[in-house]
Enzyme design. Structure first.
Site, PDB file in Angstrom:
ATOM      1  N   TRP A  33       0.858  -1.190   0.000  1.00  0.00           N
ATOM      2  CA  TRP A  33       0.000   0.000   0.000  1.00  0.00           C
ATOM      3  C   TRP A  33       0.884   1.226   0.000  1.00  0.00           C
ATOM      4  CZ3 TRP A  33      -0.147   4.189   3.145  1.00  0.00           C
ATOM      5  CH2 TRP A  33      -1.292   4.990   3.138  1.00  0.00           C
ATOM      6  N   SER A  99       4.520  -6.184   2.503  1.00  0.00           N
ATOM      7  CA  SER A  99       3.668  -5.346   3.337  1.00  0.00           C
ATOM      8  C   SER A  99       2.205  -5.779   3.224  1.00  0.00           C
ATOM      9  CB  SER A  99       3.865  -3.876   2.954  1.00  0.00           C
ATOM     10  OG  SER A  99       3.341  -3.023   3.937  1.00  0.00           O
ATOM     11  N   THR A 100       1.307  -4.896   2.765  1.00  0.00           N
ATOM     12  CA  THR A 100      -0.086  -5.301   2.536  1.00  0.00           C
ATOM     13  C   THR A 100      -0.145  -6.472   1.566  1.00  0.00           C
ATOM     14  OG1 THR A 100      -0.861  -3.035   2.903  1.00  0.00           O
ATOM     15  CG2 THR A 100      -2.331  -4.516   1.700  1.00  0.00           C
ATOM     16  N   ALA A 124       8.420  -8.104   4.889  1.00  0.00           N
ATOM     17  CA  ALA A 124       7.930  -6.997   5.721  1.00  0.00           C
ATOM     18  C   ALA A 124       6.405  -6.970   5.735  1.00  0.00           C
ATOM     19  CB  ALA A 124       8.492  -5.666   5.216  1.00  0.00           C
ATOM     20  N   ASP A 229      12.341  -1.882  10.793  1.00  0.00           N
ATOM     21  CA  ASP A 229      11.120  -1.556  10.049  1.00  0.00           C
ATOM     22  C   ASP A 229      10.268  -0.622  10.904  1.00  0.00           C
ATOM     23  OD1 ASP A 229       8.567  -1.569   8.807  1.00  0.00           O
ATOM     24  OD2 ASP A 229       8.976  -3.520   7.913  1.00  0.00           O
ATOM     25  N   HIS A 258      11.565  -0.872   6.074  1.00  0.00           N
ATOM     26  CA  HIS A 258      10.373  -1.503   5.520  1.00  0.00           C
ATOM     27  C   HIS A 258      10.527  -1.802   4.027  1.00  0.00           C
ATOM     28  CE1 HIS A 258       6.209  -2.691   5.467  1.00  0.00           C
ATOM     29  NE2 HIS A 258       5.908  -1.798   4.544  1.00  0.00           N
TER      30      HIS A 258
END
Length: 278
Positions: A33, A99-100, A124, A229, A258
């Site tokens: 995201w 991530s997302t 991450a 992160d 991140h």
């Protein structure tokens, strides 16, 4: 190389890239995201050069995909990936999510990937859940995510500029060398997408509980995280996820931020390749 679209069952046009031999093992990338498939350029070029078929999409409402007003939740994200993998008839695929996108990839593998997935890599990633709950009392308070929504609604352009030039890549750390071109590219990707999709997406990445998904994953899984992160703290994510995914391998990189796969691609890419080939 092709750039194309598919139409999901609910009428959303999803942009995707599909490079490489059709008979090669596919690697599917899931972006974070509020970015797009462009965030995987370095990885797609690298793995394409290694003989793989590489595929990445723009999540609904992101990048070049349709800026619809609804469906910005993990159920729809997973259904969209299922539509893409079925359309391309992908088998024996490696799914890599950041991530997302790490949550999206994990949920897809657990819920819809049976018979199609060989391995999973989470970079991450947000699972098992970011927000503080009774089950995860060490999560981040809801006020953190309310703050993100408020900043996005007030001035999305400045909010994205601050994230990219600051904590996302660790550029706010002492003695950090800021890569302004990289930060601008992050901002560019964010501003390509829709504000509504990004606003709703904060709930999707922060409040989705992936616990049952992680427990259901049965393919070899690599969990990668930097211990610096600032976006998805490692203690609330990778350390917990590694305990929930049966047989998962956890690889922690000291000092990495991140956006580790971008600023440290020279390390991360070969390490992912070694896992895929193992």
């Amino acid at each position: 190389m092709t750039n194309s679209f598919i139409t999901t069952p609910d009428g959303v046009e999803l942009f995707y890239k599909d490079w490489g031999p059709r008979d090669a093992q596919p690697i599917v990338f899931h972006h974070g995201w509020p970015l797009s498939s462009d965030d995987w350029d370095t990885q797609m070029l690298y793995f394409h050069s290694q003989g793989y078929r590489v595929i990445a999409h723009d999540r609904r409402g992101h990048g070049r995909s349709t800026q619809v007003s609804d469906g910005h939740d993990m159920e729809h994200y997973v259904a969209d990936i299922a539509a893409l993998t079925e359309k391309l008839n992908l088998r024996n695929a490696v799914h890599i999510g950041h991530s997302t996108g790490g949550g999206e990839a994990a949920a897809y593998v657990a819920r819809r990937g049976n018979g199609r997935v060989a391995k999973l890599i989470m970079l991450a990633a947000v699972p098992p859940i970011m927000v503080k709950t009774d089950s995860y009392p060490d999560g981040l308070p809801m006020e953190v995510f309310d703050g993100l929504r408020a900043q996005l609604a007030a001035n999305r352009s400045k909010f994205y500029d601050d994230l990219a030039s600051g904590p996302f890549y660790g550029f706010n750390r002492p003695d950090a060398v800021v890569d302004t071109a990289l930060a601008r590219n992050w901002w560019r990707q964010g501003m390509m997408g829709g504000a509504k999709a990004h606003y709703d997406g904060i709930k999707a990445f922060s409040e989705t509980d992936f616990t049952d998904d992680l427990k259901a994953i049965s393919v070899p899984t690599l969990i990668v995280h930097g211990d610096d992160d600032q976006i998805v703290p490692i203690g609330n994510s990778a350390h917990l996820s590694a305990k929930l995914v049966s047989g998962a391998e956890l690889k922690v990189y000291p000092g990495y931020p991140h956006g580790l796969m971008t600023v440290h691609a020279d390390i991360i890419n070969p390490d992912m390749l070694a896992f895929i080939r193992s």
